[in-house]
Design a protein around this motif. Structure first.
Motif, mmCIF file in Angstrom:
data_model
loop_
_atom_site.group_PDB
_atom_site.id
_atom_site.type_symbol
_atom_site.label_atom_id
_atom_site.label_comp_id
_atom_site.label_asym_id
_atom_site.label_seq_id
_atom_site.Cartn_x
_atom_site.Cartn_y
_atom_site.Cartn_z
ATOM 1 N N LEU A 65 86.250 -50.199 84.285
ATOM 2 C CA LEU A 65 87.222 -50.753 85.158
ATOM 3 C C LEU A 65 86.234 -52.416 84.466
ATOM 4 C CD1 LEU A 65 88.696 -50.585 87.759
ATOM 5 C CD2 LEU A 65 89.580 -50.990 85.916
ATOM 6 N N TYR A 66 84.588 -52.330 83.891
ATOM 7 C CA TYR A 66 83.395 -52.926 83.024
ATOM 8 C C TYR A 66 83.067 -53.813 84.334
ATOM 9 C CZ TYR A 66 84.492 -50.322 78.999
ATOM 10 O OH TYR A 66 84.943 -49.791 78.305
ATOM 11 N N VAL A 67 83.041 -53.699 85.853
ATOM 12 C CA VAL A 67 82.687 -53.888 87.087
ATOM 13 C C VAL A 67 81.132 -53.687 86.741
ATOM 14 C CG1 VAL A 67 82.943 -54.622 89.509
ATOM 15 C CG2 VAL A 67 84.455 -54.286 88.025
ATOM 16 N N PRO A 68 80.279 -54.475 87.060
ATOM 17 C CA PRO A 68 79.149 -54.346 87.646
ATOM 18 C C PRO A 68 78.647 -53.134 88.743
ATOM 19 C CG PRO A 68 79.511 -57.242 87.695
ATOM 20 C CD PRO A 68 80.332 -56.324 88.093
ATOM 21 N N MET A 69 77.870 -52.494 88.945
ATOM 22 C CA MET A 69 77.133 -51.478 89.869
ATOM 23 C C MET A 69 77.776 -51.917 90.977
ATOM 24 S SD MET A 69 76.346 -48.485 89.032
ATOM 25 C CE MET A 69 75.397 -48.916 87.643
ATOM 26 N N GLY A 70 78.771 -50.713 92.138
ATOM 27 C CA GLY A 70 78.933 -50.517 93.595
ATOM 28 C C GLY A 70 80.132 -51.508 93.796
ATOM 29 N N ALA A 71 81.471 -50.240 92.916
ATOM 30 C CA ALA A 71 82.514 -50.518 92.867
ATOM 31 C C ALA A 71 83.131 -48.889 92.817
ATOM 32 C CB ALA A 71 83.060 -51.542 92.387
ATOM 33 N N GLY A 72 83.168 -48.677 93.545
ATOM 34 C CA GLY A 72 84.426 -47.466 93.651
ATOM 35 C C GLY A 72 85.336 -47.326 95.011
ATOM 36 N N MET A 73 86.742 -46.679 94.672
ATOM 37 C CA MET A 73 88.009 -47.109 95.395
ATOM 38 C C MET A 73 88.074 -45.516 95.673
ATOM 39 S SD MET A 73 88.969 -50.361 93.333
ATOM 40 C CE MET A 73 88.385 -50.035 91.745
ATOM 41 N N VAL A 74 89.103 -44.553 96.148
ATOM 42 C CA VAL A 74 89.547 -43.919 96.562
ATOM 43 C C VAL A 74 91.557 -44.747 97.113
ATOM 44 C CG1 VAL A 74 88.758 -43.517 98.934
ATOM 45 C CG2 VAL A 74 89.790 -41.723 97.872
ATOM 46 N N VAL A 75 92.486 -44.197 96.150
ATOM 47 C CA VAL A 75 93.534 -44.829 97.333
ATOM 48 C C VAL A 75 94.697 -43.243 97.875
ATOM 49 C CG1 VAL A 75 93.985 -46.689 96.154
ATOM 50 C CG2 VAL A 75 94.400 -44.483 94.676
ATOM 51 N N SER B 161 79.083 -52.905 107.038
ATOM 52 C CA SER B 161 79.598 -54.199 106.478
ATOM 53 C C SER B 161 79.031 -53.827 105.136
ATOM 54 C CB SER B 161 78.160 -54.389 106.509
ATOM 55 O OG SER B 161 77.809 -55.432 107.788
ATOM 56 N N ARG B 162 80.198 -54.831 104.401
ATOM 57 C CA ARG B 162 80.254 -54.515 101.859
ATOM 58 C C ARG B 162 80.510 -55.727 101.645
ATOM 59 N NH1 ARG B 162 84.473 -53.202 100.890
ATOM 60 N NH2 ARG B 162 85.733 -53.477 102.814
ATOM 61 N N SER C 262 73.997 -49.068 101.118
ATOM 62 C CA SER C 262 74.548 -50.103 100.702
ATOM 63 C C SER C 262 74.200 -50.631 102.369
ATOM 64 C CB SER C 262 75.645 -49.480 100.429
ATOM 65 O OG SER C 262 76.671 -48.834 101.400
ATOM 66 N N GLY C 263 73.850 -50.072 103.153
ATOM 67 C CA GLY C 263 74.744 -50.765 104.220
ATOM 68 C C GLY C 263 74.143 -49.844 105.696
ATOM 69 N N GLY C 264 73.669 -50.676 106.605
ATOM 70 C CA GLY C 264 73.761 -50.137 108.169
ATOM 71 C C GLY C 264 74.120 -48.796 108.423
ATOM 72 N N THR C 265 75.729 -48.704 108.319
ATOM 73 C CA THR C 265 75.841 -47.501 108.408
ATOM 74 C C THR C 265 75.940 -46.037 107.302
ATOM 75 O OG1 THR C 265 78.223 -49.042 108.763
ATOM 76 C CG2 THR C 265 78.685 -46.430 108.721
ATOM 77 N N ILE C 266 75.269 -46.573 106.547
ATOM 78 C CA ILE C 266 75.066 -45.014 105.828
ATOM 79 C C ILE C 266 73.913 -44.979 105.897
ATOM 80 C CG2 ILE C 266 74.846 -44.436 103.000
ATOM 81 C CD1 ILE C 266 77.665 -45.049 103.788
ATOM 82 N N ALA D 9 72.507 -53.754 101.413
ATOM 83 C CA ALA D 9 71.261 -54.025 101.646
ATOM 84 C C ALA D 9 70.664 -52.834 102.655
ATOM 85 C CB ALA D 9 70.248 -54.870 101.549
ATOM 86 N N GLY D 10 70.872 -51.867 103.165
ATOM 87 C CA GLY D 10 71.048 -50.655 104.219
ATOM 88 C C GLY D 10 69.736 -49.664 103.314
ATOM 89 N N MET D 11 68.479 -49.793 104.640
ATOM 90 C CA MET D 11 67.594 -48.770 104.710
ATOM 91 C C MET D 11 67.954 -48.075 105.910
ATOM 92 S SD MET D 11 65.088 -51.549 102.605
ATOM 93 C CE MET D 11 66.079 -52.581 103.960
ATOM 94 N N VAL D 12 66.551 -46.913 105.329
ATOM 95 C CA VAL D 12 66.732 -45.703 106.623
ATOM 96 C C VAL D 12 65.023 -45.037 105.603
ATOM 97 C CG1 VAL D 12 67.692 -43.862 105.823
ATOM 98 C CG2 VAL D 12 66.893 -44.123 108.170
#
Lengths: 552, 552
Positions: free
Chosen positions: A340-350, A383-384, B171-175, B346-349
């Motif tokens: 989908l040519y979006v920058p890193m960090g975009a997964g989806m599940v339907v 948080s996202r 990606s965050g504190g949850t992960i 930005a989460g880290m462990v």
């Protein structure tokens, strides 16, 4: 101590400055910012050094574990970043970088990404995202529609439903796949009479409740490694990720699948899910989804399709039929940062069933309250960022027809490259492109002929040498920095063994036929110029000579 | 059909344009981009509409599930975004937005974030990140050092070790929290003789191997909701997330903890981990980490500290002692997008034992090969953006002393606000700030006095009315859009019951004492102006009257 007080005051003022005074356009960072805004391709071309520097050398600049005590000027830090980070990063958008799944991005993505960062919304809840929540819900509905093609009447009650979500927006395909199997697991062990469900009681009691000794996920041996992580994470154990053999076109072997299921039954292990792949990571092949849907129905288990790569094929009238059956999947993963040519960090599940995500629903006191439309009550992550905005932008600006063109061009390009490889006397195509991914290796025609005639043991020795050639070739090409292909190990049906092969992903619309030709030319040159490779090829020739003699 | 061919050609040219022609600075999107670059605060102030529009109304603009067939002009889309997305988003950076954990960002973060997007590196592997990999490894080492304070000799062999990672960037504190407990679980059920470990054999067999009926995580009732998700995901079941009672300062009650452990033992359930919280989400309190470390050692179980919020307190010489004992934790979560002032995502462990992450190690054929330095072999996620760069920038530019100032100012501001609330005749402080978070509610002094004297049943009725006041007050304030506080439900020791309270997070350095005073003034005005609230308060007064009469 007026001096100390002055220093403290100065510190405080400096601190306020970084929050209140924008970077000047004349500053070092301001200039970089403007250069990127004006022409990102030019910026990357100018600032990323092509020739690869040794990783150990780069590490010396990132070797202190102490957080600096004193602040640094932004300009000083920016110089460091330019020299040691940007210059030594990877030009993933280069048209000759065809080894992995990262492509050039449409220009509008960058200013929109900046807008997203500036707004700094948090999609976990409406209170920190407002319009971003309905927008993300729409993106999930659009993806749902792309896969399941339900009519408007279907979407009206679900799209903004405060109890449910049609899918989950994730940081990537791995979290999307994990989410799908998490839902499948929790639905398999749903509350039932005395049993309050696996989410509440845990896997140990769930197994007891069903009287089984384990649960398993079945996927072809080409399945993404995220399924191994999911099997571990969800408590199944990697032993219960059954990697089913593939046919000579890298598609799951249905007979082998049936056989594996029988074996599971013998061991009193329940099939949790059958996974079909729409675009395997290494070869881009598509499993027979229709047959898998039939089989999953027969088993009565969850049917997941990992279309992280190949999902956008659904945009193409010409190639959509390859994915026939995907609309019968219980869940489907598609990545935004791939096709989908979006920058890193975009997964989806339907999910086909709009209530499916209830199986992993959760609440809290300060957010995600019952009845709120907070998206966070149905996601694995908390948080996202508002990445969904960039998918929304792609859908709107590029449109279905634009994506169709991109998909069709990619497949065509792969077929062109496959033809080049087939016609070239020094290369062997090891997997035919079904979508826009193919694999090949350096293996001159006479060696191919000798291999076809050689006894198994000799063939293995020759192939082991060619594996080394392949590995060295890929390494030297990467280090030279002009073009880049990746490598992997695949069982190649024609030889009945696992070989090291070069892997090419053709999604960058700026990759031309000339660049593809240049990649092969460069590889031939590397082979000629590297004594180590030459020595290996001499050994190969020596081994082939007797076979050739026998055959003439 | 020359016309169709012309159309196809035009489509193709348009498609190339979006990948090759930058947005002009005069374009609609270009102008937005420049406005953000010049002055993001001004941009947000101008473009986000303060007064809240009804969510249902916003949804009408995001209601179609069909991906548009035809492409749209970037300018047209940008107008849509301005009007329907940006205008209706949340001004999370506003100094009066003190309800959640999102603050204003330092100015340099924005151009650096754009640089990160432009480079589009993928941190899962060195081949798509190069210098970003050593940089992220350094960030993890820096965080490790912040927590564990090991000397240089310790870090030299580990920081860039190809077999190991000191932590995981998430990606965050949850992960991050999930990763910590995943590691803990896999270490508890490590390979042992015939048993090949839980990662391989699954939780069912692991429980059998240890002869126990379950595993549990112990955390205070103030624990973040991500632990519930983790308990579900990892197969423990939410029943086995033991939420231990807290004392009157929202810290885990050690006696209750010991009691819960005894109960677990009776049920043959193994303690997997004890979790300490350094900065609870709702009240910002810190558990007695030293005592928890002792207790975890006594139990022989994993000790995790969730310092997602409070971790950066370690920068402050004055407040660091609050977190004493954190250096004994087996794992610690810290979020970058909270008090490191990095944009969302930005989460880290980090793990005390540099080999701990081996428990979740995984490999693949095309990347994450044995011996590579690919970070992806030790992360739950797969493809990930180069967010670590922004943490690196924060550490470098703000420095330890800069963060110390930010932390100290935040705590001071919270104390100031607490004093204002205490002195105000209409409000009641419901949790004292230990860090920079506090809670309070609307409850006039005479009602407070009446509550103290009222019998339990009457107290409950009054508090239920005050809960409604609190909820309405928060809603109206949010809708007015001038300032924002959040709300939650907390057991308040003094009343022995759960109440609805207002929650304030004071991390934005631009929040002044004047703004805090204005928040209280606005709340008083809302109370005066809203008939619904007035009606509730009249009921409260009626209930208080007899108590007051009795007491005089």
């Amino acid at each position: 101590m007026p001096k100390n007080r002055d220093a403290a005051r100065a510190n405080l003022e400096n601190l306020y400055r970084i929050f209140t005074v924008p970077e000047s356009p004349d500053s070092t960072l301001g200039a970089i910012d403007q250069a990127i805004a004006a022409d990102v391709a030019g910026f990357l071309q100018t600032h990323i050094v092509a020739i690869e520097r040794n990783l150990e050398e780069i590490e010396t600049h990132f070797s202190s574990a102490a957080i600096p005590e004193e602040p640094t000027y932004v300009s000083e830090y920016t110089e460091f970043v330019k020299t040691h980070l940007v210059a030594q990063s990877v030009h993933t958008a280069a048209p000759g970088f065809v080894g992995h799944m990262t492509s050039a991005l449409p220009y509008f993505m960058l200013p929109l990404a900046r807008l997203m960062t500036a707004l700094n919304q948090n999609l976990v809840k409406v209170e920190t995202s407002k319009a971003f929540t309905p927008m993300e819900r729409q993106v999930l509905a659009m993806l749902h529609h792309l896969v399941y093609r339900r009519d408007d009447d279907f979407y009206t009650p679900w799209i903004h439903n405060s109890q449910h979500a049609l899918g989950a927006f994730c940081s990537g395909g791995t979290i999307a796949n994990v989410t799908a199997l998490w839902v499948a697991r929790n639905r398999l062990f749903a509350p039932n009479g005395e049993f309050r469900g696996i989410a509440q009681e845990g896997l140990g009691r769930a197994l007891k409740h069903r009287g089984c000794d384990g649960i398993a996920v079945l996927v072809s041996e080409r399945g993404h490694y995220s399924f191994g992580k999911a099997a571990d994470l969800l408590g199944l154990g990697r032993d219960n990720l059954i990697k089913v053999q593939t046919d000579d076109r890298n598609r799951i072997d249905l007979k082998a699948l049936r056989e594996e299921c029988r074996r599971l039954q013998d061991r009193n292990i329940l099939p949790l899910a059958v996974v079909g792949i729409a675009g395997t990571t290494e070869t881009g092949n598509v499993d027979p989804l229709e047959e898998l849907a039939d089989f999953a129905r027969e088993l009565g288990c969850h049917f997941h399709v990992d279309a992280a790569w190949g999902g956008p094929t659904l945009f193409s009238d010409r190639h959509r039929p390859l994915l026939r059956g995907i609309e019968r999947a219980d869940s489907v993963t598609i990545d935004g940062h791939k096709q989908l040519y979006v920058p890193m960090g975009a997964g989806m599940v339907v999910f086909k069933d709009p209530t499916a995500l209830s199986a992993i629903e959760h609440h809290a006191n300060y957010i995600l309250r019952y009845g709120s439309k907070d998206l966070g009550s149905h996601t694995l992550e908390g948080s996202r960022p508002g990445m969904a905005m960039l998918v929304h932008a792609g859908f709107s600006i590029i449109g279905r027809k634009g994506y169709e063109l991109l998909i069709d061009m990619g497949v065509e390009r792969a077929q062109t490259f496959a033809a080049m490889i087939r016609q070239h006397p020094d290369f062997e195509l090891t997997s035919e492109p079904e979508l826009n991914i193919l694999t090949y290796r350096y293996c001159p025609l006479n060696v191919q002929q000798a291999l076809a005639a050689a006894p198994a043991r000799q063939r293995r020795v020759i192939n082991a040498l060619l594996d080394q050639v392949c590995q060295l070739l890929q390494k030297h090409q990467r280090e030279a920095g002009k073009t880049f292909v990746s490598r992997t190990r695949l069982r190649i049906a024609r030889y009945g063994e696992e070989l090291t092969v070069l892997r090419v992903v053709l999604a960058n619309p700026l990759t031309t036929d000339e660049i593809l030709a240049a990649i092969l030319t460069e590889q031939c040159e590397i082979v000629q110029q590297q004594p180590e490779i030459q020595a290996l090829l001499r050994q190969v020739e020596d081994l082939c000579a007797p076979v050739e003699a026998r055959n003439t």
